[in-house]
Write an enzyme that holds these catalytic residues in place. Structure first.
Site, PDB file in Angstrom:
ATOM      1  N   HIS A   1     -17.156  28.138  22.035  1.00 38.49           N
ATOM      2  CA  HIS A   1     -17.969  28.942  22.947  1.00 38.49           C
ATOM      3  C   HIS A   1     -19.467  28.680  22.784  1.00 38.49           C
ATOM      4  O   HIS A   1     -20.278  29.189  23.549  1.00 38.49           O
ATOM      5  CB  HIS A   1     -17.668  30.440  22.769  1.00 38.49           C
ATOM      6  CG  HIS A   1     -18.166  31.025  21.483  1.00 38.49           C
ATOM      7  ND1 HIS A   1     -17.353  31.235  20.389  1.00 38.49           N
ATOM      8  CD2 HIS A   1     -19.384  31.450  21.108  1.00 38.49           C
ATOM      9  CE1 HIS A   1     -18.043  31.767  19.408  1.00 38.49           C
ATOM     10  NE2 HIS A   1     -19.291  31.918  19.822  1.00 38.49           N
TER      11      HIS A   1
ATOM     12  N   ASP B   1     -10.957  27.990  20.308  1.00 35.58           N
ATOM     13  CA  ASP B   1     -12.404  28.176  20.165  1.00 35.58           C
ATOM     14  C   ASP B   1     -12.928  27.164  19.161  1.00 35.58           C
ATOM     15  O   ASP B   1     -13.264  27.505  18.027  1.00 35.58           O
ATOM     16  CB  ASP B   1     -12.728  29.601  19.729  1.00 35.58           C
ATOM     17  CG  ASP B   1     -14.223  29.910  19.854  1.00 35.58           C
ATOM     18  OD1 ASP B   1     -14.957  29.071  20.412  1.00 35.58           O
ATOM     19  OD2 ASP B   1     -14.639  30.986  19.387  1.00 35.58           O
TER      20      ASP B   1
ATOM     21  N   GLY C   1     -25.143  34.645  16.006  1.00 33.53           N
ATOM     22  CA  GLY C   1     -25.705  33.425  15.456  1.00 33.53           C
ATOM     23  C   GLY C   1     -24.857  32.814  14.370  1.00 33.53           C
ATOM     24  O   GLY C   1     -25.036  31.646  14.016  1.00 33.53           O
TER      25      GLY C   1
ATOM     26  N   SER D   1     -21.670  32.368  14.695  1.00 33.63           N
ATOM     27  CA  SER D   1     -20.588  31.641  15.351  1.00 33.63           C
ATOM     28  C   SER D   1     -20.634  30.159  14.999  1.00 33.63           C
ATOM     29  O   SER D   1     -21.704  29.545  14.940  1.00 33.63           O
ATOM     30  CB  SER D   1     -20.694  31.776  16.868  1.00 33.63           C
ATOM     31  OG  SER D   1     -19.919  32.848  17.331  1.00 33.63           O
TER      32      SER D   1
ATOM     33  N   SER E   1     -15.332  32.385  14.777  1.00 34.62           N
ATOM     34  CA  SER E   1     -15.173  32.530  16.216  1.00 34.62           C
ATOM     35  C   SER E   1     -15.891  33.766  16.723  1.00 34.62           C
ATOM     36  O   SER E   1     -16.845  33.682  17.493  1.00 34.62           O
ATOM     37  CB  SER E   1     -13.689  32.597  16.583  1.00 34.62           C
ATOM     38  OG  SER E   1     -13.504  32.872  17.952  1.00 34.62           O
TER      39      SER E   1
END
Length: 523
Positions: free
Chosen positions: A255, A283, A362, A364, A379
């Site tokens: 993402h 993801d 942030g 992720s 994720s």
């Protein structure tokens, strides 16, 4: 919810088994339920073990210091003292291989395994047959007899996933709870979720619906920091360095960016390009970098040092896991459940792992690591690192398989073997299989194709065996065989032209056992 289950904590007759009992490091503070001492049945703790320091020699054959910063993070985030943190790392390294071997021994009766206690000193292995109790105890674990196997639970969860609509949102999270031997559905609308499930014929005794305000969100943010950037303002975190042929790069969350998106580093220096990205459904993504950047087998520990990446051995439920991210640095927690389905506003992601590690925007794309073993890619989640929260990661083996990547490790990355019958294939995997059993490649997950094209598979088995090879495609939530090679003997080849989708190979031993090599090409 009623279910039949028996916990075996007594000592039974010793049976022969090629699994040595593994001594646990004791936890002074914790005792088991029903008055039982919370130690591994059939094992003992040698004098002085309680104060042992981390040397994972049982796993690696070497005496190695704990990864820098990990003991301190475990103490802070799990509420442990230094001795308990050291003991936890020792026990996780010793008991995880036992759980893996017991899973293979029990086969279709296996119902999951998990670690218990502040220091992970007890390994519990669940089975659907009381006849397995002596085998489990002899291996140094505690037995839990339950109603449903892990295979049955996964099937129930697949049906629940297919039943609950993503819009309007009825359930944000579904996962297999091996400790409870059931599928758990978290929902802000429990009455509606129960009504939908009951109307489908799903065994409601295998499903527990819980009211929950947990609504996980992807974790990208607009704040600067030690990270990489997509465009001008959007920020995510690097997970692990990887190699694809001669190209270096890293894996991150899908993402965070789409294929073709350009990235800059934490210092705003030109860095790389997204080569592939999948979200939702999965993801994950991978970014190739330019010559100014070097792929290193390391994870930032938040204290000015790094944690080495030695491999990608999967940790089991109850094991500790730590996350590195560009917003909140290095935090640790426990692995709760696997195969979780999380519905984000953008869509549902399947096959995630649920943890008690905190995270914020942030973080992720950042790394999840247990000791020195890569686990996955951050994720999304809920909560924060002040009050705590729940975070989900995409298992690392799936993205490596999907894109044909090699994890950069401290052991280096030797080229794949070129001997044997199955040479010249773009992807090669080694494994073992026993007579009457099956194995799945790549790495017990799958690979993804995005275009229609030819698939070619080659199986090289042990002399004297009879192995069969199947190519399967995920159709809806069911794996369907689309091509078969079932001749007599150990070697098989498959050719098939198929549409875009998720595929895997199934290797079945009709007769004989041993090691095999599978090579394949995909569109």
């Amino acid at each position: 919810m009623s279910r039949s289950r028996t916990m075996a904590g007594c000592v039974l007759a010793i049976v022969a088994l090629a699994l040595a009992a593994v001594p646990a490091v004791a936890d002074h503070r914790t005792t088991g339920s029903a008055g039982r001492a919370a130690t591994v049945p059939g094992t003992s703790v040698s004098p002085g073990t309680e104060g042992a320091t981390w040397t994972p020699a049982a796993r690696t054959g070497r005496g190695v210091a704990p990864p820098p910063g990990m003991l301190e993070a475990l103490q802070r985030d799990l509420g442990l003292n230094a001795e308990q943190a050291q003991a936890r790392l020792l026990n996780e390294a010793r008991l995880t291989p036992v759980a893996e071997r017991l899973g293979k021994v029990l086969g279709p009766r296996f119902a999951g395994a998990w670690l218990r206690g502040n220091s992970a000193h007890t390994l519990v292995v669940a089975t659907t047959s009381a006849a397995d109790i002596p085998v489990i105890l002899a291996a140094g674990a505690q037995a839990d007899v339950v109603t449903r196997s892990l295979t049955v639970l996964k099937t129930v969860k697949e049906r629940v996933d297919a039943t609950l609509p993503p819009k309007p949102l009825v359930s944000s999270v579904r996962y297999v709870d091996v400790r409870g031997n059931r599928v758990v559905v978290l929902t802000p609308r429990p009455d509606e979720a129960e009504t939908v499930i009951e109307g489908t014929g799903i065994d409601t005794g295998a499903v527990l619906v819980l009211p929950s305000t947990e609504v996980p969100l992807p974790l990208f943010d607009l704040v600067g920091g030690n990270a990489y950037y997509i465009g001008v303002t959007r920020r995510c975190s690097i997970a692990f360095s990887v190699l694809k042929d001669t190209r270096a790069g890293f894996v991150t969350a899908g993402h965070c960016g789409v294929k073709g998106a350009v990235t800059t580093g934490f210092n705003r220096v030109a860095q790389g390009v997204f080569q592939a990205s999948d979200f939702p459904g999965d993801d994950y993504a991978w970014v190739s970098v330019n010559s100014a950047w070097t792929a290193t087998p390391a994870v930032d520990n938040g204290q000015g040092g790094t944690v080495p990446v030695a491999g990608a051995k999967v940790a089991i439920e109850g094991a500790s896991v730590c996350r590195a991210g560009s917003t909140t640095d290095f935090h640790c927690g426990l692995i709760q459940q696997r195969d979780a389905s999380v519905t984000y506003p953008q869509g549902t992601v399947f096959g995630l792992t649920r943890t008690t590690v905190c995270a914020e925007g942030g973080d992720s794309g950042g790394a999840f690591i247990s000791a020195d073993q890569a686990q996955g890619i951050a994720s999304g989640g809920s909560g924060d690192c002040n009050l705590g929260g729940v975070t989900y990661f995409q298992p690392i083996l799936e993205v490596l398989s999907a894109y044909g990547l090699e994890l950069r490790t401290t052991a280096g990355n030797p080229p794949p073997p070129t001997t044997g019958t199955c040479t010249g294939y773009s992807s090669t995997y080694d494994g073992t299989v026993k007579a009457g059993e099956s194995a799945y490649q790549p790495r017990n997950v799958h690979y993804t194709t995005r275009v229609t094209g030819p698939h070619a598979g080659c199986l090289d088995g042990p002399p004297g065996s009879d192995l069969d090879l199947y190519l399967q495609k995920l159709v809806g939530r069911t794996w369907t065989t689309v091509a078969t090679s079932g001749g007599a003997g150990p070697d098989e080849k498959i050719g098939y032209t198929g549409t875009a989708g998720r595929y895997r190979y199934k290797v079945t031993a009709t007769a004989g056992s041993g090691a095999y090599t599978l090579g394949f090409n995909a569109p």
